[in-house]
Design an enzyme around this catalytic site. Sequence first.
Site, PDB file in Angstrom:
ATOM      1  N   HIS A  53      -9.802   6.763   5.845  1.00  0.00           N
ATOM      2  CA  HIS A  53      -8.488   6.486   5.271  1.00  0.00           C
ATOM      3  C   HIS A  53      -7.768   7.793   4.981  1.00  0.00           C
ATOM      4  CE1 HIS A  53      -5.370   4.758   2.742  1.00  0.00           C
ATOM      5  NE2 HIS A  53      -5.624   3.671   3.434  1.00  0.00           N
ATOM      6  N   ARG A 105       2.216  -8.434   4.346  1.00  0.00           N
ATOM      7  CA  ARG A 105       2.883  -7.146   4.060  1.00  0.00           C
ATOM      8  C   ARG A 105       4.406  -7.274   4.007  1.00  0.00           C
ATOM      9  NH1 ARG A 105       0.894  -1.900   4.214  1.00  0.00           N
ATOM     10  NH2 ARG A 105      -0.915  -2.865   3.245  1.00  0.00           N
ATOM     11  N   ILE A 132     -14.221   5.224  15.233  1.00  0.00           N
ATOM     12  CA  ILE A 132     -14.702   3.871  14.945  1.00  0.00           C
ATOM     13  C   ILE A 132     -13.661   3.182  14.063  1.00  0.00           C
ATOM     14  CG2 ILE A 132     -16.612   2.507  14.020  1.00  0.00           C
ATOM     15  CD1 ILE A 132     -17.350   4.320  16.455  1.00  0.00           C
ATOM     16  N   MET A 133     -13.031   2.167  14.630  1.00  0.00           N
ATOM     17  CA  MET A 133     -11.909   1.518  13.943  1.00  0.00           C
ATOM     18  C   MET A 133     -12.394   0.737  12.723  1.00  0.00           C
ATOM     19  SD  MET A 133      -9.374   2.610  15.370  1.00  0.00           S
ATOM     20  CE  MET A 133      -9.112   3.615  16.804  1.00  0.00           C
ATOM     21  N   GLY A 134     -11.589   0.832  11.644  1.00  0.00           N
ATOM     22  CA  GLY A 134     -11.991   0.160  10.408  1.00  0.00           C
ATOM     23  C   GLY A 134     -12.708   1.103   9.456  1.00  0.00           C
ATOM     24  N   PHE A 135     -12.777   2.397   9.810  1.00  0.00           N
ATOM     25  CA  PHE A 135     -13.410   3.386   8.927  1.00  0.00           C
ATOM     26  C   PHE A 135     -12.453   4.545   8.650  1.00  0.00           C
ATOM     27  CE2 PHE A 135     -16.961   1.000  10.242  1.00  0.00           C
ATOM     28  CZ  PHE A 135     -17.811   1.034   9.146  1.00  0.00           C
ATOM     29  N   ARG A 192      15.984  11.777   5.995  1.00  0.00           N
ATOM     30  CA  ARG A 192      16.197  12.587   7.194  1.00  0.00           C
ATOM     31  C   ARG A 192      15.564  13.947   6.917  1.00  0.00           C
ATOM     32  NH1 ARG A 192      16.565  16.696  10.474  1.00  0.00           N
ATOM     33  NH2 ARG A 192      18.147  16.551  12.108  1.00  0.00           N
ATOM     34  N   HIS A 234      -3.274   1.892  12.412  1.00  0.00           N
ATOM     35  CA  HIS A 234      -2.748   1.239  11.201  1.00  0.00           C
ATOM     36  C   HIS A 234      -3.261  -0.208  11.229  1.00  0.00           C
ATOM     37  CE1 HIS A 234      -0.198   0.466   7.858  1.00  0.00           C
ATOM     38  NE2 HIS A 234       1.007   0.630   8.375  1.00  0.00           N
ATOM     39  N   ARG A 269     -10.392  -2.097  -1.676  1.00  0.00           N
ATOM     40  CA  ARG A 269     -10.171  -3.417  -1.094  1.00  0.00           C
ATOM     41  C   ARG A 269     -11.343  -3.854  -0.227  1.00  0.00           C
ATOM     42  NH1 ARG A 269      -4.875  -1.685   2.000  1.00  0.00           N
ATOM     43  NH2 ARG A 269      -6.437  -0.137   2.612  1.00  0.00           N
ATOM     44  N   ASP A 310      -9.672  -3.086   6.749  1.00  0.00           N
ATOM     45  CA  ASP A 310      -9.685  -3.774   8.048  1.00  0.00           C
ATOM     46  C   ASP A 310     -11.084  -4.149   8.529  1.00  0.00           C
ATOM     47  OD1 ASP A 310      -6.934  -3.810   8.453  1.00  0.00           O
ATOM     48  OD2 ASP A 310      -6.949  -1.712   9.045  1.00  0.00           O
ATOM     49  N   HIS A 355       0.822  -1.213   0.000  1.00  0.00           N
ATOM     50  CA  HIS A 355       0.000   0.000   0.000  1.00  0.00           C
ATOM     51  C   HIS A 355       0.853   1.259   0.000  1.00  0.00           C
ATOM     52  CE1 HIS A 355      -4.133   1.737   1.157  1.00  0.00           C
ATOM     53  NE2 HIS A 355      -4.189   1.207  -0.049  1.00  0.00           N
TER      54      HIS A 355
HETATM   55  N1  COA Z   1     -14.253   7.297  13.217  1.00  0.00           N
HETATM   56  C1  COA Z   1     -14.736   8.494  13.576  1.00  0.00           C
HETATM   57  N2  COA Z   1     -14.249   9.650  13.098  1.00  0.00           N
HETATM   58  C2  COA Z   1     -13.235   9.571  12.219  1.00  0.00           C
HETATM   59  C3  COA Z   1     -12.698   8.361  11.800  1.00  0.00           C
HETATM   60  C4  COA Z   1     -13.244   7.200  12.332  1.00  0.00           C
HETATM   61  N3  COA Z   1     -12.780   5.993  11.984  1.00  0.00           N
HETATM   62  N4  COA Z   1     -11.701   8.594  10.922  1.00  0.00           N
HETATM   63  C5  COA Z   1     -11.614   9.910  10.799  1.00  0.00           C
HETATM   64  N5  COA Z   1     -12.548  10.508  11.573  1.00  0.00           N
HETATM   65  C6  COA Z   1     -12.756  11.933  11.736  1.00  0.00           C
HETATM   66  C7  COA Z   1     -11.799  12.445  12.799  1.00  0.00           C
HETATM   67  O1  COA Z   1     -12.361  12.403  14.079  1.00  0.00           O
HETATM   68  C8  COA Z   1     -11.530  13.831  12.319  1.00  0.00           C
HETATM   69  O2  COA Z   1     -12.589  14.676  12.713  1.00  0.00           O
HETATM   70  P1  COA Z   1     -12.253  16.008  13.558  1.00  0.00           P
HETATM   71  O3  COA Z   1     -11.408  16.825  12.636  1.00  0.00           O
HETATM   72  O4  COA Z   1     -13.609  16.538  13.827  1.00  0.00           O
HETATM   73  O5  COA Z   1     -11.500  15.532  14.762  1.00  0.00           O
HETATM   74  C9  COA Z   1     -11.602  13.730  10.809  1.00  0.00           C
HETATM   75  O6  COA Z   1     -12.410  12.584  10.532  1.00  0.00           O
HETATM   76  C10 COA Z   1     -10.235  13.590  10.163  1.00  0.00           C
HETATM   77  O7  COA Z   1      -9.525  12.540  10.831  1.00  0.00           O
HETATM   78  P2  COA Z   1      -7.954  12.438  10.884  1.00  0.00           P
HETATM   79  O8  COA Z   1      -7.568  11.478  11.956  1.00  0.00           O
HETATM   80  O9  COA Z   1      -7.352  13.800  10.929  1.00  0.00           O
HETATM   81  O10 COA Z   1      -7.652  11.837   9.448  1.00  0.00           O
HETATM   82  P3  COA Z   1      -6.351  11.070   9.089  1.00  0.00           P
HETATM   83  O11 COA Z   1      -6.204  11.162   7.628  1.00  0.00           O
HETATM   84  O12 COA Z   1      -5.210  11.515   9.916  1.00  0.00           O
HETATM   85  O13 COA Z   1      -6.725   9.612   9.579  1.00  0.00           O
HETATM   86  C11 COA Z   1      -7.112   7.369   9.781  1.00  0.00           C
HETATM   87  C12 COA Z   1      -6.812   8.503   8.805  1.00  0.00           C
HETATM   88  C13 COA Z   1      -7.156   6.071   9.006  1.00  0.00           C
HETATM   89  C14 COA Z   1      -6.011   7.297  10.840  1.00  0.00           C
HETATM   90  C15 COA Z   1      -8.475   7.625  10.460  1.00  0.00           C
HETATM   91  O14 COA Z   1      -9.507   7.618   9.493  1.00  0.00           O
HETATM   92  C16 COA Z   1      -8.761   6.617  11.561  1.00  0.00           C
HETATM   93  O15 COA Z   1      -8.323   6.810  12.707  1.00  0.00           O
HETATM   94  N6  COA Z   1      -9.473   5.511  11.247  1.00  0.00           N
HETATM   95  C17 COA Z   1      -9.697   4.463  12.217  1.00  0.00           C
HETATM   96  C18 COA Z   1      -8.480   3.545  12.295  1.00  0.00           C
HETATM   97  C19 COA Z   1      -8.354   2.663  11.087  1.00  0.00           C
HETATM   98  O16 COA Z   1      -9.333   2.087  10.631  1.00  0.00           O
HETATM   99  N7  COA Z   1      -7.126   2.527  10.609  1.00  0.00           N
HETATM  100  C20 COA Z   1      -6.833   1.684   9.471  1.00  0.00           C
HETATM  101  C21 COA Z   1      -6.518   2.506   8.282  1.00  0.00           C
HETATM  102  S1  COA Z   1      -6.362   1.529   6.820  1.00  0.00           S
END
Ligand code: COA
Length: 375
Positions: free
Chosen positions: A260, A336, A255-258, A355, A221, A269, A311, A186
């Site tokens: 990107h 991976r 909410i984990m799994g949502f 760096r 992640h 995927r 996920d 990825h």
């Molecule tokens: N559930 C609830 N709110 C979510 C969310 C989720 N899974 N993912 C993002 N948001 C919200 C955040 O709360 C944030 O809102 P805010 O600005 O009001 O606080 C906004 O969306 C942006 O989130 P941010 O964390 O800045 O985006 P990012 O690009 O840094 O994050 C992830 C990307 C994947 C880390 C993030 O979507 C996430 O934490 N997902 C859940 C973990 C996950 O499934 N990881 C696997 C990735 S493949």
Amino acid sequence: MADKKPGGLADVVAGETAICTVGHEGEELHYRGYSVTDLAEHASFEETAYLLLYGSLPHDTELKRYRRTLASLRQLPPDVLAILERLPGTAHPMDVVRTGCSALAVFEPEEAGRSQTAIADRLLACGASMLLYWHRYHRTGIRLETASDSEEESAAAHFLRLLHNRRPDELHTRAMDVSLILYAEHEFNASTFAARVTASTLSDLYSAVTSGIGTLRGPLHGGANEAAMELIEAYANPDEAEQGILQRLAGKERIMGFGHRVYKVRDPRSDIIKTWSRRLSDQAGDRRLYDVSERIEQVMMREKRLFPNLDFYSASAYRLMGIPTAMFTPVFVLSRISGWAAHVFEQRAGNRLIRPSAAYTGPPPSPWLPIEHRM
Ligand code: COA
């Protein structure tokens, strides 16, 4: 979804790669130009790993040879087995895989003249052996024979056979194979970037993979698939799930799994693994996890405009294959390793130390303060 916050290197192009594009053509994912949708439809994990590591799809004889090579590399040195036995049975399996990878580096070091491809193949072949040897030993006291039972046994079949102590059926084997394809690569995700940073210091391949494993462990992640499972399993039915998710969102829970970092509309995927989760549910005659998952998906879209990533439906698919939750992220590792190693090869081929610079936010320069004058 709210606007992206600054920081986290979001939207920063941190280097070049010929291995993978994420979200460049629509919301698609390509490995060396091949769509992941086509790979999941037509390829095996071994074919995909070969593509990533060796740069092109294998011919028939190359693929057969590659399968045989991997199948011949599944046993571990006795010293590594002894270390796995000494680790506590209560350890997190991610710690076990990380330690196993590190231990193998001591007994089969890269500095001893092993080629980087030989090490990548070895790690790909024996990751499941480490995990499941440790697992079986600590649960039953049995020292598992990790060798493949046929000369071309696939990674998917090997993993499921060792886990369940019987040959897996076709549906489970193919579901696992597809999952390994989807998790293989990825682009500059956090763990791959960590592996490239390690490689850029001219460190060894095992160290780069170990960095990748450590980075993958976190719930933002790879750890998200385990967290998603805990969430889904907490609900007895879709209505309960809907109420629960609304409450969590009201409490500003993530909410984990949502969501990107790169995809804006959907994770390509997710649709694929969702189909497999549905097939596995139908085969099991048990739609509870699938129906709960689907309702959570609907609520997240309605309330937050957030879509499931890979996920989310991997969680129910893995549970239906009888995989313990704590092994979900380690399974991600087993796949991976191919992507991490391909990136290390690429980094090495055109290496410059990674760096970056930082914007300083601390106090201005000040004169030295002797200890007796400090408040
Ligand atoms: N559930 C609830 N709110 C979510 C969310 C989720 N899974 N993912 C993002 N948001 C919200 C955040 O709360 C944030 O809102 P805010 O600005 O009001 O606080 C906004 O969306 C942006 O989130 P941010 O964390 O800045 O985006 P990012 O690009 O840094 O994050 C992830 C990307 C994947 C880390 C993030 O979507 C996430 O934490 N997902 C859940 C973990 C996950 O499934 N990881 C696997 C990735 S493949």
